[in-house]
Design a protein around this motif. Structure first.
Motif, PDB file in Angstrom:
ATOM      1  N   THR A  36       2.871  15.829   0.550  1.00  0.00           N
ATOM      2  CA  THR A  36       2.400  15.116  -0.643  1.00  0.00           C
ATOM      3  C   THR A  36       3.179  13.805  -0.758  1.00  0.00           C
ATOM      4  O   THR A  36       3.887  13.415   0.169  1.00  0.00           O
ATOM      5  N   SER A  38       3.225   9.517  -1.898  1.00  0.00           N
ATOM      6  CA  SER A  38       2.349   8.376  -1.622  1.00  0.00           C
ATOM      7  C   SER A  38       2.350   7.992  -0.134  1.00  0.00           C
ATOM      8  O   SER A  38       1.384   7.409   0.353  1.00  0.00           O
ATOM      9  N   ASP A  67       5.668  21.933   0.656  1.00  0.00           N
ATOM     10  CA  ASP A  67       6.497  22.352  -0.468  1.00  0.00           C
ATOM     11  C   ASP A  67       5.657  22.519  -1.732  1.00  0.00           C
ATOM     12  O   ASP A  67       4.454  22.208  -1.741  1.00  0.00           O
ATOM     13  N   GLY A 132       6.880  12.500   4.561  1.00  0.00           N
ATOM     14  CA  GLY A 132       7.403  11.299   3.923  1.00  0.00           C
ATOM     15  C   GLY A 132       8.917  11.427   3.943  1.00  0.00           C
ATOM     16  O   GLY A 132       9.466  12.351   4.539  1.00  0.00           O
ATOM     17  N   GLY A 134      12.321  11.018   1.166  1.00  0.00           N
ATOM     18  CA  GLY A 134      12.806  10.686  -0.171  1.00  0.00           C
ATOM     19  C   GLY A 134      13.823   9.560  -0.098  1.00  0.00           C
ATOM     20  O   GLY A 134      14.394   9.295   0.968  1.00  0.00           O
ATOM     21  N   GLY A 140      10.351  17.100   2.938  1.00  0.00           N
ATOM     22  CA  GLY A 140       9.874  18.198   2.100  1.00  0.00           C
ATOM     23  C   GLY A 140      10.636  18.061   0.794  1.00  0.00           C
ATOM     24  O   GLY A 140      10.725  16.963   0.223  1.00  0.00           O
ATOM     25  N   PHE A 141      11.223  19.147   0.347  1.00  0.00           N
ATOM     26  CA  PHE A 141      12.138  19.046  -0.794  1.00  0.00           C
ATOM     27  C   PHE A 141      13.528  19.504  -0.362  1.00  0.00           C
ATOM     28  O   PHE A 141      14.276  20.068  -1.136  1.00  0.00           O
ATOM     29  N   ASN A 165      10.113  11.265  -9.072  1.00  0.00           N
ATOM     30  CA  ASN A 165       8.827  11.945  -9.242  1.00  0.00           C
ATOM     31  C   ASN A 165       8.331  11.957 -10.688  1.00  0.00           C
ATOM     32  O   ASN A 165       7.222  12.434 -10.947  1.00  0.00           O
ATOM     33  N   ARG A 167       7.148   9.698 -12.303  1.00  0.00           N
ATOM     34  CA  ARG A 167       5.922   8.910 -12.463  1.00  0.00           C
ATOM     35  C   ARG A 167       4.675   9.787 -12.426  1.00  0.00           C
ATOM     36  O   ARG A 167       3.642   9.406 -12.952  1.00  0.00           O
ATOM     37  N   LYS A 203      12.656   2.290   0.937  1.00  0.00           N
ATOM     38  CA  LYS A 203      12.911   3.363   1.903  1.00  0.00           C
ATOM     39  C   LYS A 203      13.780   2.888   3.076  1.00  0.00           C
ATOM     40  O   LYS A 203      14.104   3.680   3.964  1.00  0.00           O
TER      41      LYS A 203
HETATM   42  C1  GLP Z   1       8.526  14.248  -2.705  1.00  0.00           C
HETATM   43  C2  GLP Z   1       7.911  15.145  -1.650  1.00  0.00           C
HETATM   44  C3  GLP Z   1       8.244  14.664  -0.258  1.00  0.00           C
HETATM   45  C4  GLP Z   1       7.957  13.184  -0.139  1.00  0.00           C
HETATM   46  C5  GLP Z   1       8.792  12.414  -1.138  1.00  0.00           C
HETATM   47  C6  GLP Z   1       8.586  10.921  -1.048  1.00  0.00           C
HETATM   48  O1  GLP Z   1       9.872  14.531  -2.911  1.00  0.00           O
HETATM   49  N1  GLP Z   1       8.342  16.508  -1.790  1.00  0.00           N
HETATM   50  O2  GLP Z   1       7.491  15.395   0.693  1.00  0.00           O
HETATM   51  O3  GLP Z   1       8.253  12.746   1.162  1.00  0.00           O
HETATM   52  O4  GLP Z   1       8.402  12.860  -2.432  1.00  0.00           O
HETATM   53  O5  GLP Z   1       7.464  10.560  -1.775  1.00  0.00           O
HETATM   54  P1  GLP Z   1       6.676   9.197  -1.586  1.00  0.00           P
HETATM   55  O6  GLP Z   1       5.952   9.344  -0.305  1.00  0.00           O
HETATM   56  O7  GLP Z   1       5.735   9.141  -2.763  1.00  0.00           O
HETATM   57  O8  GLP Z   1       7.681   8.137  -1.583  1.00  0.00           O
END
Ligand code: GLP
Length: 261
Positions: A36, A38, A67, A132, A134, A140-141, A165, A167, A203
């Motif tokens: 999940t 963006s 997750d 993605g 963080g 994941g988490f 998160n 938002r 990032k």
């Molecule tokens: C959350 C999800 C992650 C994701 C991260 C970054 O924590 N669990 O899987 O990589 O957000 O989110 P974004 O891609 O919106 O920056």
């Protein structure tokens, strides 16, 4: 590890979409790992477009979420199950029950985690896992100091991740769950191909620590250094703190076509 610097999310989305299309052509029953956030959205838009154009079908494929939040009502719009369904799988032709996630509403969370590990194993493992990253380097988490050998389990989110998160919860920090279930780093590393996407200057530090920093539980994404087939796709801004940017560009330009991603 391969680092691919692209012009932006749309270019990255079509690169990964093409890789998924060619993989599904060889293996219609592929097992995909869906993230999940963006970062993978442009990939999802790309594969939905390819599906609508009749170029790919997920009818025999399966998918596993990375997750899930714990403590949200099952019908909450921000459960990751709901997000993945809304943004991705409802627009594709997956069979009923072919998309699985850890059960964050289970009264027995350790049992739900063990069940999830068994489901992934029974499917033959994940072929292609999207990730993605963080801002603190989590995947994941799996927050910092997660065991690099961890399996699917309960984790407590850092304040930083909850702020990031918020938002999705009307910018109300208190509305963001404190607990989650996540595939462990050991679980993620068993997927046969890992593709991590990151966009924007926010990032850049996390990406540099993931790719070029020391292998450390303080940066869970650095565990990708242990994986034999990890692809990092970033835009110029997210690549901004990398030391070997020129090398990654030259390597990509010289890459033989037959190699694919
Ligand atoms: C959350 C999800 C992650 C994701 C991260 C970054 O924590 N669990 O899987 O990589 O957000 O989110 P974004 O891609 O919106 O920056």
């Amino acid at each position: 590890m391969e680092v691919v610097i692209v012009t932006g999310p749309a270019a990255g989305g079509s690169l990964v979409g093409e890789a998924i299309e060619s993989f599904l052509r060889q293996r219609p029953d592929a097992v995909l790992g869906l993230a999940t956030g963006s970062s993978p959205r442009s990939v999802y838009q790309d594969i939905v477009a390819r599906h609508r154009a009749g170029r790919m079908s997920f009818a025999k494929a399966r998918a596993f979420q990375l997750d899930e939040y714990v403590g949200l009502p099952a019908d909450h719009l921000e459960t990751y199950r709901a997000v993945i369904e809304r943004e991705v799988t409802s627009q594709l032709d997956f069979a009923r029950d072919a998309v699985r996630g850890p059960n964050g509403t289970s009264p027995d969370l350790p049992a739900a985690c063990a069940t999830y590990e068994r489901e992934i194993a029974a499917a033959g493992g994940v072929d292609l896992q999207l990730l993605g990253i963080g801002s603190d380097g989590h995947i994941g988490f799996n927050e910092p100091v997660s065991s690099l050998a961890s399996r699917t389990r309960l984790k407590t989110l850092t304040e930083q991740t909850r702020r990031d998160n918020a938002r999705f919860f009307g910018d109300v920090l208190e509305a963001v769950p404190r607990h989650v279930l996540t595939q462990g780093i050991g679980t993620i590393l068993e997927a046969r191909h890992l593709i991590l996407l990151a966009w924007g200057a926010g990032k850049a530090t996390a990406v540099a620590r993931c790719v070029e920093g020391p292998l450390t539980a303080m940066v869970p994404a650095s565990a990708l250094q242990l994986h034999p087939h990890a692809t990092i796709i970033v835009d110029e801004a997210a690549a901004g703190a990398l030391t070997l940017g020129e090398y990654y560009r030259a390597t990509w330009e010289a890459k033989p076509d037959w190699q694919g991603l």
